[in-house]
Each structure stands twice: as structure tokens, then as C-alpha cells.
Design a protein around this motif. Structure first.
Motif, short mmCIF file in Angstrom:
data_model
loop_
_atom_site.label_atom_id
_atom_site.label_comp_id
_atom_site.label_asym_id
_atom_site.label_seq_id
_atom_site.Cartn_x
_atom_site.Cartn_y
_atom_site.Cartn_z
N PHE A 30 0.81 -1.22 0.00
CA PHE A 30 0.00 0.00 0.00
C PHE A 30 0.85 1.27 0.00
CE2 PHE A 30 0.43 -0.80 4.60
CZ PHE A 30 0.71 0.47 5.10
N MET A 31 2.15 1.15 0.31
CA MET A 31 3.02 2.33 0.37
C MET A 31 3.86 2.53 -0.89
SD MET A 31 4.36 2.28 4.31
CE MET A 31 5.38 3.74 4.11
N LYS A 32 3.84 1.58 -1.80
CA LYS A 32 4.66 1.70 -3.01
C LYS A 32 3.94 2.53 -4.06
CE LYS A 32 6.97 -2.75 -2.46
NZ LYS A 32 7.26 -4.04 -3.10
N GLY A 33 4.67 3.49 -4.65
CA GLY A 33 4.09 4.27 -5.74
C GLY A 33 4.25 5.75 -5.53
N GLU A 44 7.41 9.80 -3.89
CA GLU A 44 7.57 8.52 -4.59
C GLU A 44 8.23 7.57 -3.60
OE1 GLU A 44 9.69 9.19 -8.25
OE2 GLU A 44 8.15 10.57 -8.98
N VAL A 45 7.61 6.40 -3.39
CA VAL A 45 8.11 5.45 -2.40
C VAL A 45 8.33 4.09 -3.07
CG1 VAL A 45 7.66 4.30 -0.19
CG2 VAL A 45 6.83 6.64 -0.57
N MET A 91 1.27 4.27 9.29
CA MET A 91 0.08 3.51 9.64
C MET A 91 -0.90 3.54 8.48
SD MET A 91 -1.84 6.05 12.36
CE MET A 91 -3.27 5.00 12.51
N GLN A 92 -1.65 2.49 8.33
CA GLN A 92 -2.68 2.41 7.30
C GLN A 92 -3.98 2.94 7.88
OE1 GLN A 92 -2.89 -1.52 5.60
NE2 GLN A 92 -3.70 -0.75 3.68
N PHE A 93 -4.76 3.64 7.04
CA PHE A 93 -6.05 4.19 7.48
C PHE A 93 -7.20 3.35 6.93
CE2 PHE A 93 -3.77 8.48 7.19
CZ PHE A 93 -3.43 8.48 8.52
N SER A 94 -8.31 3.36 7.65
CA SER A 94 -9.55 2.78 7.13
C SER A 94 -10.64 3.84 7.31
CB SER A 94 -9.90 1.48 7.86
OG SER A 94 -10.02 1.71 9.24
N LYS A 100 -5.14 6.96 2.30
CA LYS A 100 -4.92 5.52 2.45
C LYS A 100 -4.01 5.18 3.63
CE LYS A 100 -7.29 4.63 -1.22
NZ LYS A 100 -8.64 4.17 -1.07
N TRP A 101 -3.04 6.06 3.92
CA TRP A 101 -2.08 5.80 4.99
C TRP A 101 -1.46 7.13 5.39
CZ3 TRP A 101 3.25 6.57 3.91
CH2 TRP A 101 3.58 6.70 2.56
N GLY A 102 -0.72 7.08 6.50
CA GLY A 102 -0.07 8.29 6.98
C GLY A 102 1.31 7.98 7.52
#
Length: 143
Positions: A30-33, A44-45, A91-94, A100-102
Motif C-alpha cells: 500500500f506504500m509503493k508508488g 515517490e516510495v 500507519m494504514q487508514f480505514s 490511504k495511509w499516513g
């Protein structure tokens, strides 16, 4: 029976070892891109590099997916803190679409990797203030 127990034990070791090796080498999917934060900054990660555009780069040394942080060495050409070490907690968010994440820069000017890694953990139960009294920067895809 002894052979079966031995085989199960070996499989457990292989599974745990594989998981730990994977955890230390790669970013969560979820963090790639490419992303944009809630301040309009673009990123960019990848597994090996975190780029905060236009000129800040962090060379990723270690991913700790279990504890949700990465360690990186700041690029020597960065506008500030070149050659020092950074710890980025995430952390991932819902239910926070489009976010999507922070992430939280727990350390960004540590003299050693060990010092960066020893910094206090953020409070993920309070993403609005859990980053040393500040909010986690929220990230959304930027395609």
C-alpha cells in the motif's frame, strides 16, 4: 511420530525466517508508488528510496513492517540534514478515503542509525496528535 514433529519444526523455522527476511527488505504494497499528502507535497516510495519532491531523498536501510517503521539515511544532497538518519513511522487508514495511509517523521536528524531507531514510538491510536503532538501526514495516491 518423531520425524513428523521434526519436519513440522523445520517448516515453522523456514516460515518465520522467510517472513522476517521479507519484512526487513520490502515496503508494504500500500506504500509503493506515487502519493500526495494533505499539504500538497508529492512523494515517490519504493523498497529502497523515499523521495519527497522535488529535492529530498531518503535511502531506505531497513523496513520493520511488524512495528510499522522504516529507517533511512538522508541523501547528502538534501536541503537539510544531509547524511544523517531518519525514522519514518507509518500507519494504514480505514474509512478515511481518499487518504490511504499516513506517516510521522519520528527522527530526521539522528547522528546514527541506532539513535534514529531508538526514538519514541508515535501514538497510532491518535493519528491527529500522535506524532509528537502533531498529526500523521495523510497520503493518497497521485497517479
Amino acid at each position: 511420530m518423531k520425524k513428523l514433529l521434526l519436519l513440522l519444526g523445520l517448516l515453522s523455522v523456514i516460515t518465520v525466517t522467510g517472513k522476517n527476511a521479507h519484512s526487513a527488505d520490502t515496503a508494504p504494497e500500500f506504500m509503493k508508488g506515487k502519493f500526495k499528502d494533505d499539504y500538497g507535497i508529492k512523494y515517490e516510495v519504493s523498497d529502497t528510496l523515499w523521495v519527497q519532491l522535488p529535492k529530498t531523498k531518503f535511502h531506505i536501510i531497513k523496513w520493520n513492517n511488524e512495528e510499522q517503521y522504516l529507517l533511512a539515511r538522508n541523501d547528502n544532497a538534501n536541503p537539510g540534514e544531509g547524511g544523517l538518519y531518519t525514522k519514518i513511522d507509518y500507519m494504514q487508514f480505514s474509512n478515511m478515503s481518499p487518504w490511504k495511509w499516513g506517516y510521522c517523521l519520528t527522527a530526521y536528524e539522528a547522528k546514527t542509525q541506532t539513535l534514529a531507531e531508538s526514538m519514541a514510538k508515535p501514538d497510532r491510536s491518535r493519528p491527529k496528535t500522535g506524532c509528537n503532538g502533531f498529526p500523521f501526514s495523510r497520503m493518497k495516491p497521485n497517479n
